[in-house]
Design a protein around this motif. Structure first.
Motif, PDB file in Angstrom:
ATOM      1  N   UNK A 204      86.858 -52.112  -5.493  1.00  0.00           N
ATOM      2  CA  UNK A 204      86.299 -53.261  -6.129  1.00  0.00           C
ATOM      3  C   UNK A 204      86.563 -54.606  -5.274  1.00  0.00           C
ATOM      4  N   UNK A 205      87.505 -54.658  -4.352  1.00  0.00           N
ATOM      5  CA  UNK A 205      87.595 -55.951  -3.831  1.00  0.00           C
ATOM      6  C   UNK A 205      86.611 -56.575  -3.078  1.00  0.00           C
ATOM      7  N   UNK A 206      85.643 -55.808  -2.350  1.00  0.00           N
ATOM      8  CA  UNK A 206      84.437 -56.345  -1.411  1.00  0.00           C
ATOM      9  C   UNK A 206      83.588 -57.269  -2.570  1.00  0.00           C
ATOM     10  N   UNK A 207      83.622 -56.905  -3.859  1.00  0.00           N
ATOM     11  CA  UNK A 207      83.010 -57.555  -4.797  1.00  0.00           C
ATOM     12  C   UNK A 207      83.081 -59.087  -4.858  1.00  0.00           C
ATOM     13  N   UNK A 208      84.529 -59.237  -4.542  1.00  0.00           N
ATOM     14  CA  UNK A 208      85.065 -60.680  -4.773  1.00  0.00           C
ATOM     15  C   UNK A 208      85.673 -61.071  -3.505  1.00  0.00           C
ATOM     16  N   UNK A 209      84.977 -60.689  -2.367  1.00  0.00           N
ATOM     17  CA  UNK A 209      85.722 -61.005  -1.007  1.00  0.00           C
ATOM     18  C   UNK A 209      84.827 -62.270  -0.468  1.00  0.00           C
ATOM     19  N   UNK A 210      85.331 -62.822   0.353  1.00  0.00           N
ATOM     20  CA  UNK A 210      84.755 -63.999   1.006  1.00  0.00           C
ATOM     21  C   UNK A 210      84.092 -63.564   2.338  1.00  0.00           C
ATOM     22  N   UNK A 211      82.861 -63.856   2.342  1.00  0.00           N
ATOM     23  CA  UNK A 211      82.033 -63.270   3.498  1.00  0.00           C
ATOM     24  C   UNK A 211      81.674 -64.588   4.303  1.00  0.00           C
ATOM     25  N   UNK A 212      81.263 -64.214   5.596  1.00  0.00           N
ATOM     26  CA  UNK A 212      80.499 -65.372   6.383  1.00  0.00           C
ATOM     27  C   UNK A 212      79.206 -65.172   6.475  1.00  0.00           C
ATOM     28  N   UNK A 213      78.693 -64.108   5.711  1.00  0.00           N
ATOM     29  CA  UNK A 213      77.088 -63.711   5.876  1.00  0.00           C
ATOM     30  C   UNK A 213      76.755 -63.642   4.382  1.00  0.00           C
TER      31      UNK A 213
END
Length: 597
Positions: A204-213
């Protein structure tokens, strides 16, 4: 200092295939009380995958055995970014040299593909290379019988050199002082990566991850408030400088007179005995308890919302609106001084801006005046106070005394609501969203059956575990279909927030010919006379609260667990993901009761 003698540490090589298999079973857990954010860029992930394909060594993964929700889990102490990069590549989230992992390579990915949980992207990487990637042995160290305190200590020691984490991340890791909890909570709310509980499953972490895209999931770093407004750079947020800024502002909101700002003063607030004075942990803790952490949070969010609304009116980022000369590293101290000055006007002098337009005009080119702000290093308390007093003097003519506190209390702070709603992305079991109280095709007819189902769901939430409270929002649709139905029948234009749609309930009250107060009293009576266990019904009714988000009228219920499971219509229910299920059979009932020791 050594750990308990019963603690064991094992190190062994595990293939990426074995690790992914455990991942698909939901075994990996992230403790956000100390664990850093998911912040690796796609380029950084690609470099790790390339290292694996080139058979180069990569650092070990450190896990701790734990039990969460009555199931054995593996808490990720070190290696969160690496594991995420590996699993994201396997699941076709990004390619390497333009080619994607072949999902037919592994039994787990093939199964997920066959059941449409994963989609194969093309062109595909050579099957042999995919097999070699999956068979790569990664050193994994597992910490057994570890206590919470020992895990915190291991995490701090791993990162104490500062090469892996920033000073603020090390300062924050495992900290239990109240100011640290408040910094963590507010910072996550502003970034948009808040979670309802400390523990989040790795998947579930990718749902609230910080991304540069700009991806279909996660938080695009350019849209984070600090970056979007030019207050901090993207790299600064990735290094948790935003949390450092929040800490500095909080200290100035709770301490009088203002203390100096700087690294040693931040350390002192977190309990570093080598630094003391005005920001010592004891003084900060006493002041924070005197004001109340929730009140301090409320004040912070109220002022931040004021800035957001004003900058919306200005239609320009904070940095370009208030400062003519640009600084690529951002203007954190400019914002810090202005924020504290406005907070003192609002909360100490009971003032509000005469209008958002006038406040925006007052901020235009504000820092082009002859106002001195120091660069790096410590910021002395006296010098800071002089600047903030000067700022207040310039802004005060654009503020007026407020007399309508009742209407202000109805305003739910936008950031707080947005942050809370985003938690539904990782905590489906503890959230329920309804577009309203009435039927979609008839806003003047209260949907009694649907409301009773919501109350049944509330009982199921209360049965999750003693430490978890649920949240139910009315006036929020969780899919476009319901939002469109509201628009078609009631002519209400919904506002999108992530994957949710804000519809509000004002149109329903107008159709029902009720005021907010009348509907509030009616709902209280309806809850108390429902099929819920009476004492739980009374407690649930006490949590009902209407609030406004922008121009929408919303309602909130907070099902809280008691000392034992609760019933609806004489039956026990529990949440399984977003579904409410009847608890059947003696074994299941015994398991439910055991959750409430």
């Amino acid at each position: 200092m050594t750990g308990p003698t019963e603690t064991e540490l094992s190190v062994q090589g595990e293939s990426l295939q074995q690790l992914y298999s455990q991942y698909t079973k939901g075994r990996f857990l992230v403790n956000r009380r100390y664990q850093r954010k998911l912040v690796w860029s796609v380029e950084e992930k690609e470099k790790l995958v390339d290292s694996v394909l080139e058979r180069l060594p990569i650092p070990l993964i450190l896990l701790a055995e734990t039990v969460h929700e009555e199931a054995a889990r593996l808490e990720v102490i070190d290696g969160l970014q690496r594991l995420n990069a590996i699993f994201a590549f396997i699941e076709n989230e990004f390619p390497i040299d333009g080619k994607y992992f072949d999902l037919e390579t592994l039994a787990d990915t093939k199964y997920l593909k066959d059941h449409t949980k994963l989609t194969q992207r093309e062109p595909m990487l050579d099957r042999g290379q995919c097999r070699d990637f999956a068979n790569y042995l990664l050193p994994v160290s597992t910490y057994r019988s570890a206590s919470e305190s020992s895990v915190d200590e291991v995490f701090r020691r791993i990162n104490s050199s500062g090469r892996h984490l920033s000073l603020q991340e090390i300062r924050q890791a495992g900290a239990t002082v109240e100011i640290a909890n408040l910094v963590r909570k507010i910072s996550a709310a502003v970034r948009g990566d808040a979670s309802l509980t400390d523990y989040v499953k790795l998947e579930d972490m990718p749902k609230i991850s910080i991304t540069n895209r700009q991806l279909e999931y996660g938080i695009y770093d350019a849209e984070i408030f600090w970056v979007k407004q030019g207050i901090l750079s993207r790299d600064a947020v990735r290094e948790s400088r935003d949390e450092e800024l929040v800490l500095d502002i909080l200290l100035d909101l709770i301490l009088q007179p203002l203390a100096s700002s700087g690294s040693e003063y931040r350390n002192a607030a977190y309990g570093d005995d080598r630094a003391g004075g005005a920001t010592s942990a004891a003084i900060v803790h006493t002041r924070l308890l005197t004001l109340g952490p929730k009140e301090v949070e409320r004040r912070f969010m109220e002022v931040l919302d004021l800035f957001k609304e004003t900058l919306d009116v200005a239609d320009s980022p904070y940095a370009t609106w208030t400062v003519t000369q640009q600084n690529p590293r951002g203007v954190p101290r400019h914002f810090h001084a202005l924020f504290v000055a406005v907070a003192q006007l609002v909360h100490d002098e009971n003032l509000v801006p005469k209008s958002r337009n006038e406040f925006a005009d007052a901020l235009k080119g504000f820092w082009d005046r002859d106002l001195s702000i120091p660069g790096g290093g410590n910021w002395g308390g006296e010098r800071k106070s002089q600047l903030i007093n000067a700022v207040k003097g310039l802004l005060r003519p654009h503020f007026t005394r407020t007399t309508d506190r009742h209407s202000l209390q109805l305003q739910e702070h936008a950031l707080r609501f947005e942050s809370t709603l985003r938690m539904a992305l990782t905590e489906e079991a503890l959230f329920e969203l309804k577009q309203g109280f009435c039927r979609l095709n008839n806003a003047g007819m209260f949907d009694d059956a649907s409301f009773e189902k919501v109350l049944r769901t509330a009982s199921a939430m209360a049965n999750t575990r003693p430490s978890s409270s649920g949240l139910i929002f009315f006036g929020v649709a969780d899919d476009l279909k319901d939002a469109k139905a509201v628009e078609n029948f009631s002519k209400v234009q919904a506002t999108r927030l992530d994957r949710f749609y804000i519809t509000g309930t004002q149109h329903e009250l107008e159709a029902l010919k009720r005021s907010v107060d009348e509907h509030f009293r009616w709902l209280i009576n309806r809850i108390k006379n429902s099929k819920l266990q009476p004492e739980f019904a009374d407690a649930l009714a006490a949590t009902l609260s209407p609030f406004r988000y922008r121009n929408y009228l919303l309602w909130k219920l907070e099902p809280k667990p008691g000392r034992s499971p609760v019933t609806h219509d004489g039956k026990f229910y529990e949440r399984r993901g977003p579904s409410t299920e009847l608890v059947e059979g003696p074994n299941a009932l015994i398991e439910l009761v055991r959750r409430f020791p």
